[in-house]
Design an enzyme around this catalytic site. Structure first.
Site, PDB file in Angstrom:
ATOM      1  N   CYS A 179       0.653  -1.180  -0.076  1.00  0.00           N
ATOM      2  CA  CYS A 179      -0.014   0.068  -0.106  1.00  0.00           C
ATOM      3  C   CYS A 179       0.867   1.069   0.100  1.00  0.00           C
ATOM      4  O   CYS A 179       2.047   1.308   0.479  1.00  0.00           O
ATOM      5  CB  CYS A 179      -0.812  -0.046   1.205  1.00  0.00           C
ATOM      6  SG  CYS A 179      -2.042   1.374   1.178  1.00  0.00           S
ATOM      7  N   ASP A 190       0.616   3.867   1.800  1.00  0.00           N
ATOM      8  CA  ASP A 190       0.436   4.350   3.006  1.00  0.00           C
ATOM      9  C   ASP A 190       1.869   4.825   3.628  1.00  0.00           C
ATOM     10  O   ASP A 190       2.752   4.038   3.592  1.00  0.00           O
ATOM     11  CB  ASP A 190      -0.141   3.323   4.051  1.00  0.00           C
ATOM     12  CG  ASP A 190      -0.500   3.982   5.523  1.00  0.00           C
ATOM     13  OD1 ASP A 190      -1.587   3.863   5.689  1.00  0.00           O
ATOM     14  OD2 ASP A 190       0.357   4.480   6.277  1.00  0.00           O
ATOM     15  N   ARG A 241       3.147   5.189   6.539  1.00  0.00           N
ATOM     16  CA  ARG A 241       3.739   4.514   7.662  1.00  0.00           C
ATOM     17  C   ARG A 241       4.382   3.301   7.226  1.00  0.00           C
ATOM     18  O   ARG A 241       5.168   2.760   8.182  1.00  0.00           O
ATOM     19  CB  ARG A 241       2.675   4.575   8.769  1.00  0.00           C
ATOM     20  CG  ARG A 241       1.932   5.765   9.205  1.00  0.00           C
ATOM     21  CD  ARG A 241       0.648   5.508   9.859  1.00  0.00           C
ATOM     22  NE  ARG A 241      -0.188   4.997   8.935  1.00  0.00           N
ATOM     23  CZ  ARG A 241      -1.668   4.623   9.512  1.00  0.00           C
ATOM     24  NH1 ARG A 241      -2.053   4.812  10.607  1.00  0.00           N
ATOM     25  NH2 ARG A 241      -2.429   4.244   8.353  1.00  0.00           N
ATOM     26  N   HIS A 296      -1.416  -3.876   5.175  1.00  0.00           N
ATOM     27  CA  HIS A 296      -1.213  -3.408   6.687  1.00  0.00           C
ATOM     28  C   HIS A 296      -2.727  -3.186   7.221  1.00  0.00           C
ATOM     29  O   HIS A 296      -3.730  -2.754   6.497  1.00  0.00           O
ATOM     30  CB  HIS A 296      -0.525  -2.051   6.733  1.00  0.00           C
ATOM     31  CG  HIS A 296      -1.169  -0.817   5.941  1.00  0.00           C
ATOM     32  ND1 HIS A 296      -2.002   0.062   6.779  1.00  0.00           N
ATOM     33  CD2 HIS A 296      -1.473  -0.370   4.789  1.00  0.00           C
ATOM     34  CE1 HIS A 296      -2.667   0.977   5.827  1.00  0.00           C
ATOM     35  NE2 HIS A 296      -2.200   0.842   4.956  1.00  0.00           N
ATOM     36  N   CYS A 298      -5.892  -0.450   6.932  1.00  0.00           N
ATOM     37  CA  CYS A 298      -5.690   0.307   5.759  1.00  0.00           C
ATOM     38  C   CYS A 298      -6.922   1.052   5.499  1.00  0.00           C
ATOM     39  O   CYS A 298      -8.096   0.738   5.385  1.00  0.00           O
ATOM     40  CB  CYS A 298      -5.465  -0.686   4.788  1.00  0.00           C
ATOM     41  SG  CYS A 298      -5.157  -0.160   3.101  1.00  0.00           S
TER      42      CYS A 298
HETATM   43 CO    CO Z   1      -3.331   1.439   3.227  1.00  0.00          CO
END
Ligand code: CO
Length: 211
Positions: free
Chosen positions: A44, A46, A48, A100, A103
């Site tokens: 992803c 993302d 983090r 993750h 999400c």
């Molecule tokens: Co995500």
């Protein structure tokens, strides 16, 4: 969260160059020669999810593709090109699909109706939900349901990988393994969902055999 100015980023770059050259004066000569990564990592987008930290990786170790919800759509030229290059030309030994928990993409796909330009993209995640509707709707807590869908989405995206001809060939030649992982941001733990390559190939190839 840390905010760094452009000036700080470039100053850090100078420091990093100095450090690398102190350790190994040939570092950048070696780095610029060629890449021989063993892994293709699909995750992803993302912020983090730090590939370097998760993979304990150095520059040159991991070939990367990231998108919202770590979706591997078999009609999406971008991800197919990355897979083709990684498998056929770089001959990576592992493809890792890493989702993750918590999400936002997965949560949005099942809790929101109209998400504009994301509608067709998150439709891929809604397909996964439809395939596993019974199991998912037996889970009462929305957060737990999202987290289970995160896991199922990773597995289904691994299944999509097996539908790609270059991947099928490499799997059958035993040159490649697929990994299904999830990162838990609440604990920092990386979880192996245990994608059974042999079993999945036998099951899936009946339907999607391209050889
Ligand atoms: Co995500």
């Amino acid at each position: 969260m840390t905010y760094r100015t452009k000036k700080e980023i470039f100053a850090h770059n100078e420091r990093w160059i100095k450090e690398q050259l102190e350790n190994d004066p040939e570092y950048f000569n070696k780095l610029s020669e060629r890449q021989i990564p063993n892994y293709l990592f699909i995750s992803c987008s993302d912020s983090r999810l730090s590939t370097d930290k998760l993979m304990y990786a150095e520059p040159g170790d991991v070939f990367i593709h990231r998108n919202i919800g770590n979706v591997i759509s078999v009609t999406y030229l971008n991800v197919l090109s990355v897979i083709n290059y990684a498998v056929v030309h770089l001959e990576v030994k592992h493809i890792i699909v890493c989702g993750h928990y918590g999400c936002g993409a997965i949560k949005t796909a099942i809790t929101t109706t109209d998400v504009g330009i994301l509608n067709p993209w998150l439709g891929n995640v809604r397909d996964v939900y439809r395939l596993h509707r019974e199991e998912l709707e037996a889970i009462k807590s929305i957060d737990d349901r999202v987290d289970r869908l995160v896991e199922l989405n990773v597995i289904e995206q691994c299944v999509n990988l097996v539908r790609v001809l270059d991947v099928q060939k490499a799997l059958l030649d035993k040159k490649l393994e697929i990994e299904a992982w999830v990162f838990d941001m609440k604990t920092g733990k990386l979880i192996d969902l245990g994608f059974d390559n042999e079993k999945m190939i036998m099951e899936i190839i009946d339907n999607y055999n391209l050889n």
